[in-house]
Design an enzyme around this catalytic site. Structure first.
Site, PDB file in Angstrom:
ATOM      1  N   GLU A 421       0.845  -1.130  -0.048  1.00 53.83           N
ATOM      2  CA  GLU A 421       0.032   0.008  -0.066  1.00 53.83           C
ATOM      3  C   GLU A 421       0.705   1.324   0.046  1.00 53.83           C
ATOM      4  O   GLU A 421       0.609   2.149   0.813  1.00 53.83           O
ATOM      5  CB  GLU A 421      -0.910  -0.014   1.246  1.00 53.83           C
ATOM      6  CG  GLU A 421      -2.082  -1.234   0.984  1.00 53.83           C
ATOM      7  CD  GLU A 421      -2.985  -1.320   2.341  1.00 53.83           C
ATOM      8  OE1 GLU A 421      -2.927  -0.316   3.216  1.00 53.83           O
ATOM      9  OE2 GLU A 421      -3.870  -1.911   2.169  1.00 53.83           O
ATOM     10  N   GLU A 497      -4.541  -9.234   1.281  1.00 55.91           N
ATOM     11  CA  GLU A 497      -5.096  -9.079   2.458  1.00 55.91           C
ATOM     12  C   GLU A 497      -6.669  -9.410   2.328  1.00 55.91           C
ATOM     13  O   GLU A 497      -7.294  -8.571   1.577  1.00 55.91           O
ATOM     14  CB  GLU A 497      -4.962  -7.737   3.004  1.00 55.91           C
ATOM     15  CG  GLU A 497      -3.581  -7.510   3.597  1.00 55.91           C
ATOM     16  CD  GLU A 497      -3.318  -6.146   4.282  1.00 55.91           C
ATOM     17  OE1 GLU A 497      -4.033  -5.695   4.750  1.00 55.91           O
ATOM     18  OE2 GLU A 497      -1.971  -5.901   3.824  1.00 55.91           O
TER      19      GLU A 497
HETATM   20  C1  GAL Z   1      -4.443  -2.693   5.376  1.00 62.11           C
HETATM   21  C2  GAL Z   1      -3.078  -2.613   5.689  1.00 62.11           C
HETATM   22  C3  GAL Z   1      -2.590  -3.659   6.960  1.00 62.11           C
HETATM   23  C4  GAL Z   1      -3.495  -3.402   8.121  1.00 62.11           C
HETATM   24  C5  GAL Z   1      -4.970  -3.433   7.547  1.00 62.11           C
HETATM   25  C6  GAL Z   1      -6.134  -3.279   8.547  1.00 62.11           C
HETATM   26  O1  GAL Z   1      -4.732  -1.766   4.587  1.00 62.11           O
HETATM   27  O2  GAL Z   1      -2.143  -3.180   4.800  1.00 62.11           O
HETATM   28  O3  GAL Z   1      -1.187  -3.349   7.411  1.00 62.11           O
HETATM   29  O4  GAL Z   1      -3.283  -2.119   8.420  1.00 62.11           O
HETATM   30  O5  GAL Z   1      -5.259  -2.554   6.501  1.00 62.11           O
HETATM   31  O6  GAL Z   1      -7.213  -3.672   8.306  1.00 62.11           O
END
Ligand code: GAL
Length: 815
Positions: A421, A497
Site C-alpha cells: 500500500e 489481504e
Molecule cells: C491494510 C494494511 C494492513 C492493516 C490492515 C488493517 O490496509 O495493509 O497493514 O493496516 O489494513 O485492516
C-alpha cells in the site's frame, strides 16, 4: 560457548573435531551467537560507547531483547502502536571475546534486526549503522579490534524517528552473530543456488559462490561443491578453480546434475544441502552449508498458482513480526508454534506483513512446507523511518540487496513483494513509478527467478497501470482487484489481504449484527464472525469470490494472529466518536483468527472446515451459559466440513440444515446457522453429515460455577539454550469437568527451577495488565503462561494459583 545456526550440525561437528585435535588449524569459519552477557540501559548516557565506560549499573540482558514489552501499558496512549513505551533510545554493551588467532582472520558482525537506526561501535569507534529496523545487515569489524586486549561492542538504538501503525518493538530484538573466517572465504549471503532445469528424472542445480580474497596475495582458489540429500549422502559433486586477486572477489559457479530429484512441496518439503569447500593452495580454508530445495513455480493468467506443475490454491495468513507477550523479541520456538497452529488450520502459505522477517522464519517454512510471500516495505513514504532526505536509490538498493541475497535460497519463497500500500508509488505521485521500477530492478538483479509484485489498495490507481512493471496482481480487500484484472487479464491475482473479520475470543452479542460495521459500546467484538471494518469483509466472502473466479491464486487473511496495535474498531478516534470519553481504546487487534496468545477463536474452525475438508470439524458457537436469557433467542452456528448438520437443544431437534453451495449470501455457503434458537440451560449438540453419511458430532454444555483450573503445556521437554519456550494453557472447569466459559479469575504465577517466566496473556484486547508479570486473568475461561529455558538442564516448576478455585502445577524438563 559456540553456537551454530539450526541445521548446521555438520559444521558444529567439524569444528568440535578440529578444536579437539589442533589449535593451529583453527580453520574455516566459526560462528558465535552473541546471546548472553549484554548490558543495557534506556536513554542516551554520554560516552556510552567508550571502552572504559562504567556500565556496572546497567541491566543484564540477553538477546533477543525488546525493551518496551515488559513495561506498563500507557492507558491513554496510542492504541495503534500498542500503548507501550517503545519510543525512545537505548544502549547495549558487550565484551567480545577476541582470540589472538583472529588477528589473521576476518571478523564480521551480522545483525538480524535492530529497532531502530542502530549505530554499532567497537572500542568507542563508530563502525557502521543501518537505517531500516527490520532488515539484516553486517559489518566488518576486523580493523577496529584489539587482538591483545579487551574489546567492547556497543550498540545504540533509537526509535525516535521510527513510525508505525502497529507495535514495532524496541532494541536488539533478533539475534546477533560474530562470524570469523579466513581471509579467503565465501562472502556473507554469497551463495546462490538456482535450479534452471527440473525434470522428474534429473535436475540441474547451479551453485554460485561469491569468494572474497582478503589475503595479501593473488591466489588460485578452488571451490569444491557437493550436494547432499536429507540423509547427508553425497548426490552430486563438482569443482571450479579461478585466480582471485588480493582484495578482490569473484563468483565461482558450478552446475551439477541430480538424478531423480525429490522435489520440495507443501506436503513433502524435501530439502538438500549445498556443501561448499573452499581451498587455497590445496588447504581447506572455508566450509559452508546452504539448505535449498527444488521446485517449480508458475502463475498462470487464468488458473492461479502452480507448484511443481500442480495447481495449489494459496490458503494464507498475514503475520506481523510480534509474538504477543514476548513482543518483537524473536524466539524460533514462538515462530514455530505460530506456524504449527496455522498449519493445523490448513494454512499452506504466509505473508510476512510488511517487512523483512527473521531468517529462522524462512528456515521453518522450508522445513514445514509453507509457501512464503516475502515483502520488504510498508507505506514507506510516511512510515518505517524513511525520511524525505533519504537518497531513495541508495536506500532501496542496500535494503533490497540484503533482503534478496539473504532469502533467495529458500524454496518456500515464491514471490517478492516490494511493498504494501505504498500510496505515492501506486498513484505515481512524485514519479512513483520510477521508484517502483528501481525497487523491482534491484530485486531482479539479485534474483531473477521468482515473480514480483506490489501490494495495492487504491483501486482507481489501477488505471495508471503500475502492474505493467511486475508479474502478479496483489490487492487488499473488497474485490479491489477487479479493475486491474479487467485492464490486464494476462496476470493472475492474489488477495494479499482478505477478510479482516474482527472478533473477540469467547464474546457474543445478540441480536446478530445486521451490518458488518455494527459495533457496540462493549469494546469487544461479537464472535459470530459477521463483523468487519468498513473497508473489509467477512471470511465467507473471500471463499465465495475464489470459488467464482478461478484465476485467483489464493488469499492471505488479515490476520492469522492478533497483534499489539491496530485495535480496529476500538481505536482512540472511534472510542471518542462513540461518545465513550472515559473509556480507553484497546491495545491490540481484533483481526486474528486466533487471539494474541494463540488460542483459537471460533473463526479458526470456519477456516479449518473449508481449508481442510479431509479432517472432521464440528464446531458449535456460542458457549451455552446465558443465565437470565432463558426462553430468549440465542442463535447457534455450526462450522463443519460436512455439508449438513442437525442441531439438538436438550435432545430436541432444531432441524437439519445444509450449506447452499450456490447462494449469493456467502455465509449460507460455508456455515450452518440456526438464528432463532431459544436458550434453555443444558446442552447443545450438532451431528454433521457429508454426502448423507454422519461424519461426527459435538456437544456444548452449560457449565456450573468455575471450580478448578488445569494447566496443559504444549511441550514438557525443552532445550537448555536460553531460547526455548513452553506455552502453558490455563483453563477453568466446573466441578463436573465442563469448560467454564465465563471464568475470569485472576491467576498468580510461580515459576522456579531452571527457567523463567517469559510472558503471560489472555487475548483480551482491553487488558492493560503488563505482559510479563506474574499475574494474569482468565479471559472467557482461558489464559496462557509462557516459560523460557536458561542455560542449565533440570526442571522448571510452574504453578498457577487461581483466586478462589485452587491451583495446578506442571513440570517442564530442560535438556
Ligand atoms: C491494510 C494494511 C494492513 C492493516 C490492515 C488493517 O490496509 O495493509 O497493514 O493496516 O489494513 O485492516
Amino acid at each position: 560457548m559456540k553456537f551454530c545456526t539450526p541445521g548446521k550440525l555438520t559444521l558444529i561437528l567439524i569444528s568440535i573435531f578440529f578444536s579437539a585435535f589442533s589449535t593451529i588449524n583453527a580453520q574455516q569459519r566459526e560462528i558465535f551467537n552473541l546471546q548472553k552477557e549484554w548490558k543495557f540501559i534506556k536513554g542516551n548516557p554520554k560516552h556510552a560507547a567508550t571502552l572504559n565506560f562504567d556500565d556496572s549499573n546497567w541491566e543484564q540482558v540477553r538477546i533477543p531483547h525488546d525493551w518496551a514489552i515488559s513495561e506498563d501499558f500507557i492507558i491513554d496512549g496510542d492504541g495503534s502502536t500498542g500503548k507501550l513505551p517503545w519510543k525512545g533510545e537505548g544502549w547495549y554493551r558487550k565484551e567480545l571475546k577476541i582470540q589472538p588467532s583472529f588477528k589473521n582472520k576476518k571478523v564480521q558482525l551480522i545483525f538480524d534486526g535492530v529497532m531502530a537506526f542502530p549505530e554499532v561501535y567497537i572500542n568507542g569507534e563508530l563502525v557502521g549503522k543501518w537505517d531500516y529496523g527490520y532488515n539484516s545487515f553486517y559489518l566488518d569489524i576486523t580493523d577496529h579490534l584489539n587482538f591483545e586486549g579487551e574489546n567492547i561492542l556497543a550498540v545504540h538504538a533509537s526509535t525516535k524517528e521510527h513510525d508505525s501503525r502497529w507495535y514495532p518493538g524496541a532494541g536488539i530484538y533478533r539475534k546477533v552473530q560474530m562470524l570469523v573466517t579466513n581471509p579467503v572465504h565465501v562472502s556473507i549471503w554469497g551463495t546462490y543456488v538456482t535450479t534452471p532445469i527440473i525434470k522428474s528424472h534429473y535436475a540441474e542445480v547451479r551453485i554460485s559462490n561469491n569468494i572474497v580474497n582478503n589475503s595479501a596475495e593473488s591466489d588460485s582458489i578452488r571451490v569444491e561443491q557437493l550436494i547432499l540429500d536429507s540423509q547427508k549422502n553425497e548426490v552430486a559433486k563438482g569443482s571450479i578453480t579461478k585466480t582471485i586477486k588480493a582484495g578482490d572477489d569473484k563468483d565461482l559457479e558450478v552446475t551439477l546434475q541430480v538424478t531423480n530429484p525429490l522435489l520440495w512441496d507443501t506436503q513433502t518439503p524435501n530439502l538438500y544441502t549445498a556443501l561448499t569447500n573452499v581451498y587455497q593452495n590445496n588447504k581447506l580454508v572455508d566450509q559452508k552449508e546452504t539448505t535449498f530445495g527444488m521446485r517449480t513455480i508458475e502463475f498462470t493468467a487464468n488458473d492461479g498458482f502452480y507448484l511443481n506443475n500442480k495447481r495449489v490454491q494459496l490458503k494464507g495468513v498475514n503475520l506481523h513480526h510480534g509474538h504477543g507477550p514476548l513482543g518483537a523479541a524473536f524466539y524460533p520456538r514462538a515462530a514455530e508454534r505460530q506456524l504449527e497452529i496455522m498449519k493445523a488450520m490448513g494454512v499452506n502459505a504466509i505473508r510476512t506483513s510488511h517487512n523483512v522477517a527473521a531468517p529462522e522464519l524462512l528456515e521453518l517454512c522450508d522445513k514445514m512446507g509453507i509457501l512464503f510471500f516475502n515483502e520488504i516495505f510498508d507505506k514507506y513514504d510516511a512510515k518505517a523511518g524513511i525520511t524525505d532526505t533519504t537518497d531513495f536509490d541508495n536506500f532501496a538498493h542496500r535494503n533490497i540487496q540484503n533482503f534478496v541475497r539473504r532469502d533467495r535460497n529458500h524454496p518456500s519463497v515464491f514471490i517478492w513483494s516490494v511493498g504494501n500500500e505504498i500510496h505515492d508509488v501506486q498513484a505515481n505521485i512524485n514519479n512513483g513509478f520510477k521508484r517502483l521500477h528501481t525497487m523491482l530492478n534491484y530485486v531482479d538483479k539479485y534474483d531473477p527467478t521468482r515473480p514480483t509484485t506490489l501490494v495495492n489498495d487504491q483501486m482507481a490507481n489501477a488505471a495508471l497501470r503500475h502492474f505493467d512493471y511486475y508479474d502478479v496482481h496483489s490487492w487488499n480487500y473488497g474485490r479491489r482487484y477487479r479493475l486491474a484484472r479487467q485492464l490486464e487479464p494476462d496476470k493472475s491475482v492474489i488477495i494479499s489481504e482478505s477478510a479482516s473479520t474482527v472478533s473477540t475470543r469467547g464474546f457474543y452479542e445478540f441480536p446478530l449484527a445486521e451490518e458488518k460495521t455494527d459495533f457496540t459500546k462493549s469494546l469487544q467484538v461479537s464472535s459470530y464472525d459477521l463483523n468487519a471494518p468498513e473497508w473489509a469483509e467477512i471470511s465467507d466472502d473471500d471463499f465465495m469470490w475464489q470459488q467464482e473466479e478461478n484465476y485467483i491464486a489464493g488469499e492471505f487473511v488479515w490476520t492469522g494472529f492478533d497483534y499489539l496495535g491496530e485495535p480496529t474498531p476500538y481505536t482512540n478516534a472511534e472510542v471518542k466518536k462513540m461518545g465513550m470519553k472515559d473509556k480507553a481504546a484497546a491495545r491490540s487487534s481484533y483481526f486474528g483468527i486466533v487471539d494474541m496468545v494463540g488460542i483459537p477463536k471460533d473463526r479458526y474452525f470456519l477456516y479449518k472446515s473449508y481449508w481442510k475438508p479431509e479432517e472432521t470439524t464440528v464446531h458449535i458457537l456460542p458457549h451455552w451459559n446465558w443465565k437470565g436469557k432463558e426462553g430468549e433467542t440465542v442463535p447457534v452456528f455450526v462450522y463443519t466440513n460436512g455439508d449438513c448438520a442437525e442441531l439438538f437443544i436438550n435432545g430436541k431437534s432444531q432441524g437439519k440444515k445444509c450449506k447452499d453451495p450456490v447462494s449469493s449470501n456467502s455465509t449460507e455457503r460455508f456455515r450452518l446457522m440456526w438464528k432463532n434458537t431459544k436458550y434453555q440451560p443444558g446442552e447443545v449438540k450438532a451431528v454433521a453429515y457429508k454426502n448423507g453419511k454422519k461424519i461426527g458430532e459435538n456437544t456444548v454444555k452449560t457449565a456450573g460455577e468455575p471450580h478448578h483450573i488445569k494447566l496443559s503445556a504444549d511441550r514438557t521437554r525443552i532445550q537448555a539454550n536460553g531460547m526455548d519456550l513452553s506455552y502453558i494453557l490455563v483453563e477453568a472447569f466446573d466441578k463436573d469437568g465442563n469448560p467454564a466459559p465465563l471464568a475470569n479469575n485472576s491467576i498468580a504465577i510461580e515459576v522456579s527451577g531452571k527457567g523463567h517466566l517469559a510472558g503471560a496473556g489472555n487475548g483480551n484486547p482491553q487488558s492493560f495488565d503488563p505482559l510479563q508479570d506474574d499475574e494474569v486473568d482468565l479471559f472467557y475461561g482461558k489464559a496462557m503462561i509462557i516459560v523460557g529455558s536458561d542455560f542449565d538442564a533440570g526442571t522448571i516448576n510452574v504453578t498457577a494459583q487461581a483466586k478462589g478455585i485452587g491451583k495446578d502445577s506442571v513440570k517442564i524438563n530442560v535438556e
